[in-house]
Design an enzyme around this catalytic site. Sequence first.
Site, short mmCIF file in Angstrom:
data_model
loop_
_atom_site.label_atom_id
_atom_site.label_comp_id
_atom_site.label_asym_id
_atom_site.label_seq_id
_atom_site.Cartn_x
_atom_site.Cartn_y
_atom_site.Cartn_z
N ASP A 1 13.10 -42.24 -6.04
CA ASP A 1 13.03 -41.51 -7.30
C ASP A 1 13.52 -42.43 -8.42
O ASP A 1 14.54 -43.11 -8.27
CB ASP A 1 13.88 -40.23 -7.24
N HIS B 1 8.51 -43.17 -1.30
CA HIS B 1 8.87 -43.65 -2.63
C HIS B 1 10.37 -43.50 -2.83
O HIS B 1 11.06 -42.85 -2.03
CB HIS B 1 8.15 -42.84 -3.71
N HIS C 1 12.12 -42.22 0.55
CA HIS C 1 11.94 -41.00 1.33
C HIS C 1 10.48 -40.58 1.29
O HIS C 1 9.69 -41.08 0.49
CB HIS C 1 12.87 -39.89 0.81
N ARG D 1 6.40 -25.47 3.75
CA ARG D 1 7.71 -25.94 3.28
C ARG D 1 7.74 -25.77 1.76
O ARG D 1 6.76 -26.06 1.07
CB ARG D 1 7.88 -27.43 3.62
C1 GA4 Z 1 8.81 -39.43 -8.09
C2 GA4 Z 1 9.97 -38.48 -8.44
C3 GA4 Z 1 9.51 -37.24 -9.25
O1 GA4 Z 1 8.82 -36.33 -8.37
C4 GA4 Z 1 8.55 -37.65 -10.39
C5 GA4 Z 1 7.33 -38.31 -9.76
C6 GA4 Z 1 6.21 -38.72 -10.70
C7 GA4 Z 1 5.10 -37.66 -10.73
O2 GA4 Z 1 4.84 -37.02 -9.72
O3 GA4 Z 1 4.48 -37.53 -11.79
C8 GA4 Z 1 5.74 -40.12 -10.21
C9 GA4 Z 1 6.76 -40.56 -9.12
C10 GA4 Z 1 7.94 -39.64 -9.34
C11 GA4 Z 1 7.19 -42.05 -9.25
C12 GA4 Z 1 6.06 -43.02 -9.70
C13 GA4 Z 1 5.04 -42.35 -10.62
C14 GA4 Z 1 5.69 -41.16 -11.32
C15 GA4 Z 1 4.33 -40.20 -9.66
C16 GA4 Z 1 4.02 -41.65 -9.76
C17 GA4 Z 1 3.05 -42.22 -9.13
C18 GA4 Z 1 8.24 -36.45 -11.29
C19 GA4 Z 1 9.11 -38.82 -11.13
O4 GA4 Z 1 9.84 -38.81 -12.12
O5 GA4 Z 1 8.73 -40.01 -10.52
#
Ligand code: GA4
EC number: 1.14.11.13
Length: 338
Positions: free
Chosen positions: A215, A213, A270, A280
């Site tokens: 961020d 994904h 990433h 980890r």
């Molecule tokens: C990815 C980056 C951060 O960890 C996060 C993630 C969020 C979550 O885990 O709740 C998301 C993911 C992240 C992107 C798309 C959506 C939202 C899970 C998901 C399937 C906290 C964020 O802000 O976006």
Amino acid sequence: MVVPSPTSMIRTKKTKAVGIPTIDLSAERSLLSELVVKACEEYGFFKVVNHNVPKEVISRLDEEGIEFFSKNSSEKCQAGTSTPFGYGCKNIGPNGDKGELEYLLLHSNPVSISERSKTIAKDHPIKFSCIVNDYIKAVKELTCEILELAAEGLWVPDKSSLSKIIKDEHSDSLLRINHYPPVKKLGNENWDPSKLHNSNIINSNNTIGFGEHSDPQILTILRSNNVGGLQISTHHGLWIPVPPDPNEFYVMVGDALQVLTNGRFVSVRHRVLTNTTKPRMSMMYFAAPPLNWLISPLSKMVTIHSPSLYRPFTWAQYKQAAYALRLGDTRLDQFKVQ
Ligand code: GA4
């Protein structure tokens, strides 16, 4: 200088060396701003050394993280479910994504220390909350420094154009601590090819800890213990393993910074693979705008020759789009100018 660190040098099939840039923040400012821009353009990812985040601030959060994840699951669940903040295990987001990890997801601006304490620990919550706050304060300063260097390197007239978004008291920034327990290699007795379809197993050794994904935020500041697993994808789709370095930070360009720079920086995709023997632990500060912040390319980044690629949207709208999709989906397309 951007120095491809020897440990991070890998060779592609065409035997071209690929190195993750390392930027020494004690270097001269005008040089630094150029290097930050170059690294953001080429990889959307780089390592920073001489970052000025005190060692104790890092080690204290490490210790708290280790202690938290060593608790039994009912104790950890007392931190609240991760919807949206608190403890989560294997479930990522609301749409069925899974990973081989457990985590704590915390807001960077809780209403109060006691509010934060509710989402973390029952035994010594105030101590944990203060340690989290000190860590957030330090990495937020580092983030703002990097964003100011980026603005300078892009020749944006107001060098605080990017950092002021994070400095806003209503910034929606988050802190996430991920813990990936080791995942044993599948023995033959467990071998079931039907489980491979659509599963998280990508080869005989490693399991996906956190799937591919980008961020959604502006910038992510990441550090981990000495166990690897993080991989970044180059613009050409090649996966590069990132060597773990407990003393330094890695910086990732997020989707919102891609928009703010009108596509000059591209957010880095990433993923994390689990280790077969060692756990980890990583901690990420996701620097985000306030929910009502209107995100659109900085005016300096829009010219007659490079018109705006994105229509303006608020951070709340972007978050909503991200949470409506799966982890690996590309979310920016729906905000592109047709
Ligand atoms: C990815 C980056 C951060 O960890 C996060 C993630 C969020 C979550 O885990 O709740 C998301 C993911 C992240 C992107 C798309 C959506 C939202 C899970 C998901 C399937 C906290 C964020 O802000 O976006």
